[in-house]
Design a protein around this motif. Structure first.
Motif, PDB file in Angstrom:
ATOM      1  N   VAL A 220      44.894  23.294  47.256  1.00  0.00           N
ATOM      2  CA  VAL A 220      45.648  24.588  46.523  1.00  0.00           C
ATOM      3  C   VAL A 220      47.089  24.060  46.423  1.00  0.00           C
ATOM      4  CG1 VAL A 220      46.345  26.568  47.420  1.00  0.00           C
ATOM      5  CG2 VAL A 220      44.179  25.899  47.851  1.00  0.00           C
ATOM      6  N   ALA A 221      47.530  24.449  45.118  1.00  0.00           N
ATOM      7  CA  ALA A 221      48.910  23.930  44.782  1.00  0.00           C
ATOM      8  C   ALA A 221      49.801  25.159  44.997  1.00  0.00           C
ATOM      9  CB  ALA A 221      48.771  23.482  43.235  1.00  0.00           C
ATOM     10  N   GLY A 222      49.391  26.274  44.526  1.00  0.00           N
ATOM     11  CA  GLY A 222      50.017  27.646  44.839  1.00  0.00           C
ATOM     12  C   GLY A 222      49.216  28.808  44.816  1.00  0.00           C
ATOM     13  N   THR A 223      49.708  30.011  45.114  1.00  0.00           N
ATOM     14  CA  THR A 223      48.985  31.219  45.220  1.00  0.00           C
ATOM     15  C   THR A 223      50.010  32.319  44.878  1.00  0.00           C
ATOM     16  OG1 THR A 223      49.545  31.974  47.438  1.00  0.00           O
ATOM     17  CG2 THR A 223      47.541  30.564  47.215  1.00  0.00           C
ATOM     18  N   GLU A 224      49.404  33.373  44.181  1.00  0.00           N
ATOM     19  CA  GLU A 224      50.031  34.756  43.914  1.00  0.00           C
ATOM     20  C   GLU A 224      49.112  35.913  44.251  1.00  0.00           C
ATOM     21  OE1 GLU A 224      52.275  36.930  40.313  1.00  0.00           O
ATOM     22  OE2 GLU A 224      51.745  34.998  40.023  1.00  0.00           O
ATOM     23  N   THR A 225      49.933  36.770  45.157  1.00  0.00           N
ATOM     24  CA  THR A 225      49.053  37.946  45.534  1.00  0.00           C
ATOM     25  C   THR A 225      49.358  39.159  44.844  1.00  0.00           C
ATOM     26  OG1 THR A 225      49.199  36.745  47.816  1.00  0.00           O
ATOM     27  CG2 THR A 225      48.527  38.971  47.572  1.00  0.00           C
ATOM     28  N   PHE A 226      48.238  39.938  44.543  1.00  0.00           N
ATOM     29  CA  PHE A 226      48.364  41.131  43.943  1.00  0.00           C
ATOM     30  C   PHE A 226      47.679  42.211  44.949  1.00  0.00           C
ATOM     31  CE2 PHE A 226      47.973  38.009  40.492  1.00  0.00           C
ATOM     32  CZ  PHE A 226      49.026  38.212  40.080  1.00  0.00           C
ATOM     33  N   MET A 227      48.624  42.771  45.746  1.00  0.00           N
ATOM     34  CA  MET A 227      48.008  43.774  46.666  1.00  0.00           C
ATOM     35  C   MET A 227      47.601  45.224  46.005  1.00  0.00           C
ATOM     36  SD  MET A 227      50.741  43.005  49.861  1.00  0.00           S
ATOM     37  CE  MET A 227      51.202  44.578  50.198  1.00  0.00           C
ATOM     38  N   TYR A 228      46.503  45.789  46.324  1.00  0.00           N
ATOM     39  CA  TYR A 228      46.189  46.954  45.968  1.00  0.00           C
ATOM     40  C   TYR A 228      46.663  48.007  46.438  1.00  0.00           C
ATOM     41  CZ  TYR A 228      41.849  44.171  44.580  1.00  0.00           C
ATOM     42  OH  TYR A 228      40.914  43.106  43.966  1.00  0.00           O
ATOM     43  N   LEU A 229      47.137  48.875  45.320  1.00  0.00           N
ATOM     44  CA  LEU A 229      47.597  50.189  45.851  1.00  0.00           C
ATOM     45  C   LEU A 229      46.785  51.285  45.940  1.00  0.00           C
ATOM     46  CD1 LEU A 229      51.087  49.874  44.096  1.00  0.00           C
ATOM     47  CD2 LEU A 229      50.703  49.233  46.458  1.00  0.00           C
ATOM     48  N   GLY A 230      45.913  51.318  45.202  1.00  0.00           N
ATOM     49  CA  GLY A 230      44.703  52.422  44.956  1.00  0.00           C
ATOM     50  C   GLY A 230      43.688  52.067  43.958  1.00  0.00           C
ATOM     51  N   LEU A 231      42.340  52.444  44.341  1.00  0.00           N
ATOM     52  CA  LEU A 231      41.288  51.889  43.644  1.00  0.00           C
ATOM     53  C   LEU A 231      41.016  53.252  42.656  1.00  0.00           C
ATOM     54  CD1 LEU A 231      38.690  50.251  43.157  1.00  0.00           C
ATOM     55  CD2 LEU A 231      37.775  51.661  44.722  1.00  0.00           C
ATOM     56  N   ARG A 232      41.045  52.981  41.359  1.00  0.00           N
ATOM     57  CA  ARG A 232      40.730  53.868  40.541  1.00  0.00           C
ATOM     58  C   ARG A 232      39.401  54.041  39.930  1.00  0.00           C
ATOM     59  NH1 ARG A 232      44.455  55.491  42.824  1.00  0.00           N
ATOM     60  NH2 ARG A 232      46.340  56.100  42.198  1.00  0.00           N
ATOM     61  N   LYS A 233      38.839  53.080  39.447  1.00  0.00           N
ATOM     62  CA  LYS A 233      37.464  52.685  39.213  1.00  0.00           C
ATOM     63  C   LYS A 233      36.866  51.745  39.693  1.00  0.00           C
ATOM     64  CE  LYS A 233      34.647  52.365  34.699  1.00  0.00           C
ATOM     65  NZ  LYS A 233      34.616  52.381  33.377  1.00  0.00           N
ATOM     66  N   GLN A 234      35.445  51.534  40.254  1.00  0.00           N
ATOM     67  CA  GLN A 234      34.718  50.598  40.472  1.00  0.00           C
ATOM     68  C   GLN A 234      33.167  50.849  40.108  1.00  0.00           C
ATOM     69  OE1 GLN A 234      34.509  49.734  44.848  1.00  0.00           O
ATOM     70  NE2 GLN A 234      34.008  47.667  44.359  1.00  0.00           N
ATOM     71  N   THR A 235      32.717  50.310  39.262  1.00  0.00           N
ATOM     72  CA  THR A 235      31.232  50.499  38.807  1.00  0.00           C
ATOM     73  C   THR A 235      30.495  49.346  38.900  1.00  0.00           C
ATOM     74  OG1 THR A 235      29.918  51.696  37.020  1.00  0.00           O
ATOM     75  CG2 THR A 235      31.898  50.627  36.650  1.00  0.00           C
ATOM     76  N   TYR A 236      29.244  49.229  38.848  1.00  0.00           N
ATOM     77  CA  TYR A 236      28.259  48.151  38.809  1.00  0.00           C
ATOM     78  C   TYR A 236      27.144  48.414  37.866  1.00  0.00           C
ATOM     79  CZ  TYR A 236      30.743  46.676  42.817  1.00  0.00           C
ATOM     80  OH  TYR A 236      31.783  46.393  43.648  1.00  0.00           O
ATOM     81  N   SER A 237      27.212  49.609  37.048  1.00  0.00           N
ATOM     82  CA  SER A 237      26.162  49.858  35.976  1.00  0.00           C
ATOM     83  C   SER A 237      26.567  49.442  34.724  1.00  0.00           C
ATOM     84  CB  SER A 237      26.340  51.329  36.359  1.00  0.00           C
ATOM     85  OG  SER A 237      27.328  52.244  35.722  1.00  0.00           O
ATOM     86  N   TRP A 238      26.792  48.498  34.495  1.00  0.00           N
ATOM     87  CA  TRP A 238      26.954  47.683  33.096  1.00  0.00           C
ATOM     88  C   TRP A 238      25.760  47.475  32.255  1.00  0.00           C
ATOM     89  CZ3 TRP A 238      29.349  45.136  37.417  1.00  0.00           C
ATOM     90  CH2 TRP A 238      28.403  44.135  38.020  1.00  0.00           C
ATOM     91  N   GLY A 239      24.877  47.855  32.797  1.00  0.00           N
ATOM     92  CA  GLY A 239      23.484  47.597  32.071  1.00  0.00           C
ATOM     93  C   GLY A 239      22.838  46.240  31.777  1.00  0.00           C
TER      94      GLY A 239
END
Length: 157
Positions: free
Chosen positions: A136-155
């Motif tokens: 691992v050479a480096g990381t960047e973290t993106f913290m979630y502030l709110g979930l607006r869409k989560q779907t698993y129905s892509w066909g």
């Protein structure tokens, strides 16, 4: 759970695709109800679903809201790697707090989603676990502030 997928797609006939589409709409739909839609017996649908799960073409899971289960922090971590990427991806995927790992092209070699109990827990996983993985050479973290869409129905294709 670490999932290693065969890069070759599992060939699916139209009936299997229709079964998947029914389960994407409602994962609790009975095999009998699906059978009526796709014109198969309940037993035949059960066999096909079992085969789809066994080959890795499909998973049946309960999707939860981590906040409702006591996890206060979700984040996506971009990871850059020095050296071979696959061993790092496997090591990241073995961490209990990691629920999603992909090898990518672009700025990051790996993206990993973490679900943690607190900001301190997130820091502990990033600093103490992920950054400690060889390569691992480096990381960047993106913290979630709110979930607006989560779907698993892509066909299916």
């Amino acid at each position: 759970m670490t999932t290693r997928r065969d890069p070759r797609p599992t060939p699916l006939d139209e009936t299997s695709k229709a079964i998947i589409a029914e389960l994407q709409t409602d994962g609790r739909r009975s095999f009998a109800a699906i059978g009526k839609k796709v014109e198969l017996s309940e037993a035949a649908v059960r066999q096909r679903v079992h085969r789809l799960v066994e080959t890795g073409a499909m998973q049946i899971v309960a999707v939860t809201d981590p906040l409702q289960l006591g996890f206060a922090r979700q984040a996506m971590v971009g990871i850059t790697v020095d050296g071979p990427i696959e061993p790092v991806a496997e090591a990241v995927g073995a961490l209990e707090e990691v629920d999603y790992v992909v090898v990518t092209a672009g700025r990051y070699d790996i993206l990993a989603e973490l679900v943690c109990e607190s900001d301190d827990h997130l820091l502990e996983i990033i600093s103490g676990s992920i950054r400690a993985i060889e390569g691992v050479a480096g990381t960047e973290t993106f913290m979630y502030l709110g979930l607006r869409k989560q779907t698993y129905s892509w066909g299916v294709r």
